[in-house]
Design a protein around this motif. Structure first.
Motif, PDB file in Angstrom:
ATOM      1  N   ASP A   1       0.848  -1.188   0.000  1.00  0.00           N
ATOM      2  CA  ASP A   1       0.000   0.000   0.000  1.00  0.00           C
ATOM      3  C   ASP A   1       0.887   1.241   0.000  1.00  0.00           C
ATOM      4  OD1 ASP A   1      -2.268  -1.586   0.136  1.00  0.00           O
ATOM      5  OD2 ASP A   1      -2.311  -1.554   2.347  1.00  0.00           O
ATOM      6  N   TRP A   2       0.336   2.341  -0.461  1.00  0.00           N
ATOM      7  CA  TRP A   2       1.063   3.602  -0.367  1.00  0.00           C
ATOM      8  C   TRP A   2       1.304   3.916   1.116  1.00  0.00           C
ATOM      9  CZ3 TRP A   2       3.405   5.857  -4.286  1.00  0.00           C
ATOM     10  CH2 TRP A   2       2.961   5.615  -5.579  1.00  0.00           C
ATOM     11  N   MET A   3       2.524   4.314   1.425  1.00  0.00           N
ATOM     12  CA  MET A   3       2.890   4.647   2.805  1.00  0.00           C
ATOM     13  C   MET A   3       3.627   5.973   2.819  1.00  0.00           C
ATOM     14  SD  MET A   3       6.103   1.980   3.274  1.00  0.00           S
ATOM     15  CE  MET A   3       5.514   0.727   2.126  1.00  0.00           C
ATOM     16  N   ALA A   4       3.735   6.560   3.985  1.00  0.00           N
ATOM     17  CA  ALA A   4       4.464   7.821   4.109  1.00  0.00           C
ATOM     18  C   ALA A   4       5.906   7.621   3.674  1.00  0.00           C
ATOM     19  CB  ALA A   4       4.408   8.330   5.543  1.00  0.00           C
ATOM     20  N   PHE A   5       6.462   8.603   2.955  1.00  0.00           N
ATOM     21  CA  PHE A   5       7.834   8.494   2.470  1.00  0.00           C
ATOM     22  C   PHE A   5       8.824   8.403   3.623  1.00  0.00           C
ATOM     23  CE2 PHE A   5      11.952  10.270   1.473  1.00  0.00           C
ATOM     24  CZ  PHE A   5      12.307   9.555   0.341  1.00  0.00           C
ATOM     25  N   SER A   6       9.809   7.538   3.451  1.00  0.00           N
ATOM     26  CA  SER A   6      10.918   7.421   4.401  1.00  0.00           C
ATOM     27  C   SER A   6      12.161   7.035   3.625  1.00  0.00           C
ATOM     28  CB  SER A   6      10.609   6.362   5.465  1.00  0.00           C
ATOM     29  OG  SER A   6      11.725   6.168   6.305  1.00  0.00           O
ATOM     30  N   SER A   7      13.265   7.729   3.870  1.00  0.00           N
ATOM     31  CA  SER A   7      14.499   7.445   3.129  1.00  0.00           C
ATOM     32  C   SER A   7      15.059   6.068   3.450  1.00  0.00           C
ATOM     33  CB  SER A   7      15.562   8.506   3.439  1.00  0.00           C
ATOM     34  OG  SER A   7      15.164   9.769   2.970  1.00  0.00           O
ATOM     35  N   LEU A   8      14.902   5.619   4.685  1.00  0.00           N
ATOM     36  CA  LEU A   8      15.426   4.331   5.120  1.00  0.00           C
ATOM     37  C   LEU A   8      14.279   3.348   5.299  1.00  0.00           C
ATOM     38  CD1 LEU A   8      18.039   5.532   7.774  1.00  0.00           C
ATOM     39  CD2 LEU A   8      18.481   4.822   5.427  1.00  0.00           C
ATOM     40  N   HIS A   9      14.457   2.154   4.724  1.00  0.00           N
ATOM     41  CA  HIS A   9      13.387   1.164   4.820  1.00  0.00           C
ATOM     42  C   HIS A   9      13.990  -0.237   4.766  1.00  0.00           C
ATOM     43  CE1 HIS A   9       9.118   0.038   4.551  1.00  0.00           C
ATOM     44  NE2 HIS A   9       9.535  -0.968   3.801  1.00  0.00           N
ATOM     45  N   SER A  10      13.590  -1.105   5.700  1.00  0.00           N
ATOM     46  CA  SER A  10      13.989  -2.516   5.669  1.00  0.00           C
ATOM     47  C   SER A  10      12.988  -3.273   4.807  1.00  0.00           C
ATOM     48  CB  SER A  10      14.012  -3.101   7.086  1.00  0.00           C
ATOM     49  OG  SER A  10      14.970  -2.433   7.884  1.00  0.00           O
ATOM     50  N   TRP A  11      13.524  -4.157   3.955  1.00  0.00           N
ATOM     51  CA  TRP A  11      12.659  -4.808   2.965  1.00  0.00           C
ATOM     52  C   TRP A  11      13.043  -6.279   2.807  1.00  0.00           C
ATOM     53  CZ3 TRP A  11       8.201  -4.194   0.725  1.00  0.00           C
ATOM     54  CH2 TRP A  11       7.885  -4.891  -0.450  1.00  0.00           C
ATOM     55  N   GLY A  12      12.032  -7.147   2.662  1.00  0.00           N
ATOM     56  CA  GLY A  12      12.275  -8.572   2.452  1.00  0.00           C
ATOM     57  C   GLY A  12      12.280  -8.930   0.985  1.00  0.00           C
ATOM     58  N   LEU A  13      13.373  -9.549   0.533  1.00  0.00           N
ATOM     59  CA  LEU A  13      13.484  -9.985  -0.847  1.00  0.00           C
ATOM     60  C   LEU A  13      12.587 -11.199  -1.094  1.00  0.00           C
ATOM     61  CD1 LEU A  13      17.365  -9.806  -1.267  1.00  0.00           C
ATOM     62  CD2 LEU A  13      15.692  -8.098  -2.002  1.00  0.00           C
ATOM     63  N   SER A  14      12.298 -11.464  -2.352  1.00  0.00           N
ATOM     64  CA  SER A  14      11.535 -12.661  -2.693  1.00  0.00           C
ATOM     65  C   SER A  14      12.371 -13.901  -2.402  1.00  0.00           C
ATOM     66  CB  SER A  14      11.124 -12.621  -4.166  1.00  0.00           C
ATOM     67  OG  SER A  14      12.266 -12.536  -5.002  1.00  0.00           O
ATOM     68  N   GLY A  15      11.717 -15.047  -2.286  1.00  0.00           N
ATOM     69  CA  GLY A  15      12.384 -16.281  -1.911  1.00  0.00           C
ATOM     70  C   GLY A  15      13.341 -16.787  -2.976  1.00  0.00           C
ATOM     71  N   GLY A  16      14.228 -17.678  -2.544  1.00  0.00           N
ATOM     72  CA  GLY A  16      15.178 -18.289  -3.459  1.00  0.00           C
ATOM     73  C   GLY A  16      16.406 -17.434  -3.684  1.00  0.00           C
ATOM     74  N   SER A  17      17.353 -17.990  -4.419  1.00  0.00           N
ATOM     75  CA  SER A  17      18.591 -17.280  -4.719  1.00  0.00           C
ATOM     76  C   SER A  17      18.548 -16.714  -6.133  1.00  0.00           C
ATOM     77  CB  SER A  17      19.786 -18.225  -4.558  1.00  0.00           C
ATOM     78  OG  SER A  17      19.653 -19.336  -5.432  1.00  0.00           O
ATOM     79  N   GLY A  18      19.562 -15.902  -6.466  1.00  0.00           N
ATOM     80  CA  GLY A  18      19.652 -15.309  -7.799  1.00  0.00           C
ATOM     81  C   GLY A  18      19.511 -13.800  -7.749  1.00  0.00           C
ATOM     82  N   GLU A  19      19.366 -13.200  -8.915  1.00  0.00           N
ATOM     83  CA  GLU A  19      19.266 -11.747  -9.021  1.00  0.00           C
ATOM     84  C   GLU A  19      17.898 -11.278  -8.542  1.00  0.00           C
ATOM     85  OE1 GLU A  19      19.155  -9.263 -12.905  1.00  0.00           O
ATOM     86  OE2 GLU A  19      21.285  -9.422 -12.357  1.00  0.00           O
ATOM     87  N   LYS A  20      17.894 -10.307  -7.628  1.00  0.00           N
ATOM     88  CA  LYS A  20      16.657  -9.785  -7.058  1.00  0.00           C
ATOM     89  C   LYS A  20      16.574  -8.290  -7.312  1.00  0.00           C
ATOM     90  CE  LYS A  20      15.737 -13.795  -5.327  1.00  0.00           C
ATOM     91  NZ  LYS A  20      14.588 -14.610  -5.798  1.00  0.00           N
ATOM     92  N   THR A  21      15.465  -7.849  -7.861  1.00  0.00           N
ATOM     93  CA  THR A  21      15.242  -6.428  -8.142  1.00  0.00           C
ATOM     94  C   THR A  21      14.141  -5.903  -7.233  1.00  0.00           C
ATOM     95  OG1 THR A  21      15.900  -6.693 -10.459  1.00  0.00           O
ATOM     96  CG2 THR A  21      14.621  -4.729  -9.893  1.00  0.00           C
ATOM     97  N   VAL A  22      14.389  -4.757  -6.631  1.00  0.00           N
ATOM     98  CA  VAL A  22      13.400  -4.076  -5.802  1.00  0.00           C
ATOM     99  C   VAL A  22      12.947  -2.825  -6.546  1.00  0.00           C
ATOM    100  CG1 VAL A  22      12.955  -2.930  -3.609  1.00  0.00           C
ATOM    101  CG2 VAL A  22      14.421  -4.962  -3.677  1.00  0.00           C
ATOM    102  N   TYR A  23      11.638  -2.654  -6.668  1.00  0.00           N
ATOM    103  CA  TYR A  23      11.044  -1.532  -7.391  1.00  0.00           C
ATOM    104  C   TYR A  23      10.420  -0.568  -6.385  1.00  0.00           C
ATOM    105  CZ  TYR A  23      11.380  -4.887 -11.236  1.00  0.00           C
ATOM    106  OH  TYR A  23      11.830  -5.810 -12.143  1.00  0.00           O
ATOM    107  N   VAL A  24      10.611   0.722  -6.630  1.00  0.00           N
ATOM    108  CA  VAL A  24      10.062   1.747  -5.757  1.00  0.00           C
ATOM    109  C   VAL A  24       9.316   2.777  -6.601  1.00  0.00           C
ATOM    110  CG1 VAL A  24      10.586   3.605  -4.127  1.00  0.00           C
ATOM    111  CG2 VAL A  24      11.851   1.444  -4.009  1.00  0.00           C
TER     112      VAL A  24
END
Length: 399
Positions: free
Chosen positions: A207-230
């Motif tokens: 969901d849309w959330m208040a902006f914050s410069s620092l954020h902890s995020w969980g990657l998708s499962g498994g190994s390999g190249e992981k892309t995070v979109y913002v």
């Protein structure tokens, strides 16, 4: 004696630039050059963290292309200066390679053998240190070139910049890989965005959330190249997008317990119990199996548990048995246990002569009737034999 050299161009605010097409782009550098460049970027961000906890710089491809090209150009042409022989400046070079900067800077170096050495050299030089720690920079590109015929052999270029309307996201200070599920994001755009949302696949968003410069995020499962979109959204409803990529390496699962409740079992009277427990620090256990050595198929298999107690039947023949276990995680990595050895022994039957009594007296040619009680606690009797010393007198097959 190793020769080293440093030059810096301090950042400034500027508009536009010039295109120079007379200098061709050289061949793509080998992956080792990219690895060195990536290490320099990460070490640069560590220096920014250690000196005022400054935001990490995001690797930017146009800046990287410019730095890669120029570092190899210097190596191949035995040249060391910010400006090229034709007078093209670093800022014109960045523009030529497609970087639309509003603030920019460059460090170059030559002769250093490792990424750590060159970053240390820059940090010990006032001008280079100022570029590395400039707060107005948000993006970076680094190049490494090598030519054994040049004076310094190894040449480095480090380009800095920031573009209007571009708000990068940086994973783990631009480390190339991680074995953790949770990563730390730094998101630019504090002065522009009021809200943000994040996704691992560019389809399923938070969901849309208040902006914050620092954020902890969980990657998708498994190994390999992981892309995070913002995605960032300002108060007018305008949306801007950014992304960053990291390679998630996989930690193999661990078998924390594979054991038998005892090492020796009596045949037919005691069940063999094998305990298996497995863990996965960066994911889930998806398969556990127990094997008896010498058999192709597992004797037990489960996909829904990470701790089991398997009880084997009571009819195993007398002998020595070896068992091992296998655990598989959600990335397909597997772990085998050490062998455990179990012995199955046969308990001898018990026989007791009921009559005649010990030291009984009989007349000559009198018929003697022998009565016995025999039992086998871990199986069944197949026969009872009667002896006079070593001489077999008879056999009872009926029990």
């Amino acid at each position: 004696m190793r020769l080293t050299k440093l030059l810096t161009v301090l950042s400034f605010i500027g508009i536009g630039g010039f295109l120079f097409s007379s200098i061709p782009v050289l061949a793509i550098q080998p992956s080792s050059a990219e690895n060195i460049a990536n290490e320099i970027i990460y070490l640069t961000n560590i220096e920014r963290q250690n000196n005022g906890d400054l935001p990490p710089l995001k690797q930017q491809q146009n800046l990287t292309n410019a730095a890669m090209w120029y570092s190899q150009y210097m190596a191949d042409n035995n040249w060391f200066d910010h400006n090229e022989p034709n007078g093209r400046t670093p800022f014109e070079r960045m523009t030529y390679f497609g970087y639309d900067w509003f603030v920019a800077g460059e460090n170059i170096a030559a002769g250093y053998s490792t990424a750590d050495q060159v970053v240390t050299g820059w940090m010990e030089s006032e001008g280079h240190r100022a570029n590395i720690l400039t707060e107005s920079f948000c993006e970076i590109g680094v190049g490494y070139g090598y030519n054994s015929s040049s004076d310094y052999r190894r040449y480095y270029a480090q380009n800095f910049g920031c573009q209007n309307g571009v708000y990068p996201v940086v994973i783990n200070r631009e480390a190339q890989e991680t074995n953790a599920t949770i990563v730390e994001l730094y998101i630019y755009g504090e002065q522009w965005a009021s809200e943000m949302r994040i996704s691992n696949d560019n389809q399923n968003w938070t969901d849309w959330m208040a902006f914050s410069s620092l954020h902890s995020w969980g990657l998708s499962g498994g190994s390999g190249e992981k892309t995070v979109y913002v995605q960032l959204k300002n108060e007018m409803g305008s949306v801007k997008e950014s992304q960053d990529t990291i390679v998630r390496t996989n930690v193999k699962p661990a078998i924390t317990d594979f054991s038998s409740s005892q090492s020796v079992y009596v045949q037919g009277s005691e069940a063999i119990e094998l305990t298996l427990t497995a863990t996965d620090s960066d994911g889930d256990i998806v398969l556990m199996q127990i094997y008896q050595q010498g058999l192709n198929d597992p004797i037990y298999s489960t996909t829904s548990e990470d701790s089991i107690v398997h009880t084997m039947d009571l009819s195993m023949e007398e002998g020595v048995y070896n068992f091992f276990a296998k655990a598989v995680d959600d990335a397909g990595e597997l772990k085998y246990s050490e062998l455990i050895t179990v012995s199955v022994v046969n308990q001898p039957p018990v026989v007791l002569i009921l009559s005649p009594e010990d030291s009984a007296n009989f007349s000559y040619n009198e018929e003697i009737s022998i009565s016995v009680s025999a039992m086998d606690e871990d199986g069944e009797l197949s026969k009872v034999e009667f002896y006079d010393g070593a001489t077999l007198l008879g056999v009872d097959l009926e029990g």
